[in-house]
Every structure is written in C-alpha cells, then in structure tokens.
Design a protein around this motif. Structure first.
Motif, PDB file in Angstrom:
ATOM      1  N   ASP A 197       0.827  -1.205   0.000  1.00  0.00           N
ATOM      2  CA  ASP A 197       0.000   0.000   0.000  1.00  0.00           C
ATOM      3  C   ASP A 197       0.863   1.257   0.000  1.00  0.00           C
ATOM      4  OD1 ASP A 197      -2.408  -1.308  -0.083  1.00  0.00           O
ATOM      5  OD2 ASP A 197      -2.843  -1.080   2.065  1.00  0.00           O
ATOM      6  N   LYS A 256      -8.944   4.646   1.803  1.00  0.00           N
ATOM      7  CA  LYS A 256      -9.654   3.631   1.023  1.00  0.00           C
ATOM      8  C   LYS A 256     -11.023   4.154   0.621  1.00  0.00           C
ATOM      9  CE  LYS A 256      -7.277  -0.338   2.866  1.00  0.00           C
ATOM     10  NZ  LYS A 256      -7.331  -1.694   3.318  1.00  0.00           N
ATOM     11  N   LYS A 262      -8.344   3.437  -3.682  1.00  0.00           N
ATOM     12  CA  LYS A 262      -7.818   4.478  -2.801  1.00  0.00           C
ATOM     13  C   LYS A 262      -7.918   5.814  -3.506  1.00  0.00           C
ATOM     14  CE  LYS A 262      -4.737   2.582   0.533  1.00  0.00           C
ATOM     15  NZ  LYS A 262      -3.467   2.789   1.203  1.00  0.00           N
TER      16      LYS A 262
END
Length: 140
Positions: free
Chosen positions: A23, A67, A72
């Motif tokens: 991420d 998110k 995202k």
C-alpha cells in the motif's frame, strides 16, 4: 517436436510481485500526484486573481490517501478557515467555492477545476515515476 518458452517463469514472478505491491507504493503515487495538483491549482488561482490575502490558496492541501469503494483516493481542497472581517471567519472551502462558481457581481473563477485539469499530465508522470521506481527496486 515440443513447445519451448523462454521467460515464462520470470513473467509469472513479475505478476506475483505486482500483485503484492505494498500500500505504501500506491500511497506514494497518490501523494506525488496530489503535490503537483496542489501547486498547479495555486498557480491557476493566482492567474485568476484569487489572492487578495493568499490565505485560501495557501490552504490548499490534501489528506492522507484513504480507502474508497473503488480502491484508494486522495482529496485535495482548501483546509481551515480565514478571518473575514471583525469577529467573522469563513471556511476556506467556502471562499474557494464562491471563487469557483461566482456570485452576484462576481464572475466565476474556476481555479480548482482548471488547476486540476492543467496538472493532470504532470501528476500522472510523477505517479508513473513512483511506480517505475518500485518496479526497478524489484528488478522488473
């Protein structure tokens, strides 16, 4: 006579590496793009004359990536408030809205929309660079 393939194992490995992209890489891509959009939006605001005090343009920022239903996103907007006369404050987002869409005797100055549109190409380039840096770090 058999079929021979070269590089197939490496290709599968590359796809596995991409599927496990942290991420933090995506966050870095979004942050890089957001910084470009912020800068170009401020410049566009200046060119439209949205700078009486400079507070609203200086307040343009972004939150950390979050998110969403689609993946995202990072939201870019004027944060905080500004003094607007004695004992009065106005949210910078409200000041930006009035500039963006205008009001009676004040024509619209769509610096937020135009700035985002002008920044798109450079923002994508910065995001691609972050992604390419990740690929290079994995030897891809």
């Amino acid at each position: 006579m058999g079929i021979s393939m070269n590089g197939f194992d490496e290709l599968i490995f590359a796809f596995d590496e991409l599927s496990e992209m942290p991420d933090s890489v995506l966050d870095g891509m979004l942050e890089a793009g957001a910084k470009v959009v912020e800068r170009v939006t401020r410049e566009t605001g200046e060119s439209y004359g949205v700078h009486r005090t400079g507070v609203t343009l200086g307040a343009i920022g972004h939150d950390a990536p979050r998110k969403t239903a689609d993946g995202k996103a990072v939201y870019i907007y004027p944060k905080g408030s500004t003094a607007n006369g004695p004992n009065k404050t106005k949210r910078n987002a409200e000041v930006a809205y009035i500039n963006e869409y205008g009001k009676k005797n004040q024509p619209p100055r769509p610096f937020m929309r135009d700035g985002a549109e002008r920044a798109a190409g450079e923002a994508v380039q910065q995001e691609e660079q972050k992604f390419n840096d990740y690929l290079t770090s994995k030897g891809l």
